[in-house]
Write a protein that holds these residues in place. Structure first.
Motif, PDB file in Angstrom:
ATOM      1  N   ARG A   1      45.007 -44.047-125.582  1.00 55.99           N
ATOM      2  CA  ARG A   1      44.434 -42.928-124.719  1.00 55.99           C
ATOM      3  C   ARG A   1      45.640 -42.802-123.421  1.00 55.99           C
ATOM      4  NH1 ARG A   1      38.613 -40.858-122.279  1.00 55.99           N
ATOM      5  NH2 ARG A   1      39.580 -39.935-120.667  1.00 55.99           N
TER       6      ARG A   1
ATOM      7  N   ASP B   1      37.430 -43.051-126.985  1.00 57.06           N
ATOM      8  CA  ASP B   1      38.355 -44.294-126.913  1.00 57.06           C
ATOM      9  C   ASP B   1      38.194 -45.070-127.744  1.00 57.06           C
ATOM     10  OD1 ASP B   1      38.741 -43.030-124.392  1.00 57.06           O
ATOM     11  OD2 ASP B   1      37.782 -44.591-123.065  1.00 57.06           O
TER      12      ASP B   1
ATOM     13  N   ARG C   1      33.463 -42.647-124.388  1.00 54.41           N
ATOM     14  CA  ARG C   1      33.471 -43.930-124.741  1.00 54.41           C
ATOM     15  C   ARG C   1      33.596 -43.893-126.422  1.00 54.41           C
ATOM     16  NH1 ARG C   1      29.990 -45.606-121.070  1.00 54.41           N
ATOM     17  NH2 ARG C   1      28.342 -45.082-122.438  1.00 54.41           N
TER      18      ARG C   1
END
Ligand code: URA
Length: 220
Positions: free
Chosen positions: A89, A79, A76
């Motif tokens: 991504r 990202d 996370r």
């Protein structure tokens, strides 16, 4: 007939196959004992022909269960940092130096264990095949395990993060910290660490624009 285990993957032979076929074969890998520990092989994912290939250390608890790289807390953070750096991504190939989760039990939790040199070497043919088949312009290592797996044990992320290298096996190599190290940083350091990580990724984004696959004269 059951598919036979693969004890000695051959990167050159794998690189002649399709990425999906290599992914399928990696599920049968028994080249090191970690296949007994992880739920499944977590192979890389992303488009073949991606300009940027990111290499982490090994799948974590969430990745082991999902069978996909960087889908847990570190993923996370990665990202979000990629978004801030202007990198999609979906256009990046994301993988790990080691494709099985190495862990030890601690109460009800599975505690991450660093892979050793033998495990990293045993997994290397899969990574080499991924790099050969994706043929990125830039390989980005996240953290010391990935950076040293690719550049040798003397490589220091602390000293050389964000710098460009031009090894024989890829056009450009850049190392930065692992997002887990940012999650583990003391609260008063976390924001600065995160900003430095995004800054490294912005350098990668800028390189990607300069060395784009569609650039005139590029041959591979
Ligand atoms: N950390 C890694 O290095 N890789 C993953 O896929 C997840 C966490």
């Amino acid at each position: 007939m059951p598919a036979s285990p693969i004890a000695a993957p051959d990167a050159a032979a794998l690189a002649k196959l399709d990425l999906d076929r290599v992914r399928a074969l990696s599920k049968r890998c028994v080249a090191c004992p970690l296949y007994q520990l992880g739920t499944q092989t977590v192979f890389g994912e992303g488009p073949r022909g991606a300009r940027i290939l990111i290499v982490g250390e090994q799948p974590g608890d969430r990745e082991d269960l999902a069978g996909r790289p960087f889908v847990g807390p570190a993923g996370r953070l990665l990202d979000e940092a990629l978004v801030e750096a202007g990198i999609d991504r979906g256009e990046v190939y994301v993988t790990n130096a080691v494709k099985h989760f190495k862990w030890k039990p601690e109460g009800k939790r599975r505690l991450h264990q660093k892979p050793n040199a033998r495990e990293i070497a045993a997994c290397r043919p899969w990574l080499d095949a991924e790099m050969a088949l994706v043929a990125p312009d830039i390989v980005v290592a996240l953290g010391a395990t990935a950076a040293q797996a690719l550049m040798g044990a003397a490589f220091r992320v602390t000293k050389d993060r964000g710098r460009q290298f031009h090894p024989p096996w890829t056009r450009t190599f850049v190392a930065t910290v692992h997002p887990s190290s940012i999650l583990r940083a003391p609260p008063d350091r976390r924001d600065a660490e995160r900003r430095a990580f995004v800054a490294d990724l912005k350098r990668v984004a800028a390189l990607g624009k300069v060395t784009g696959k569609c650039a005139p004269g590029k041959s591979r």
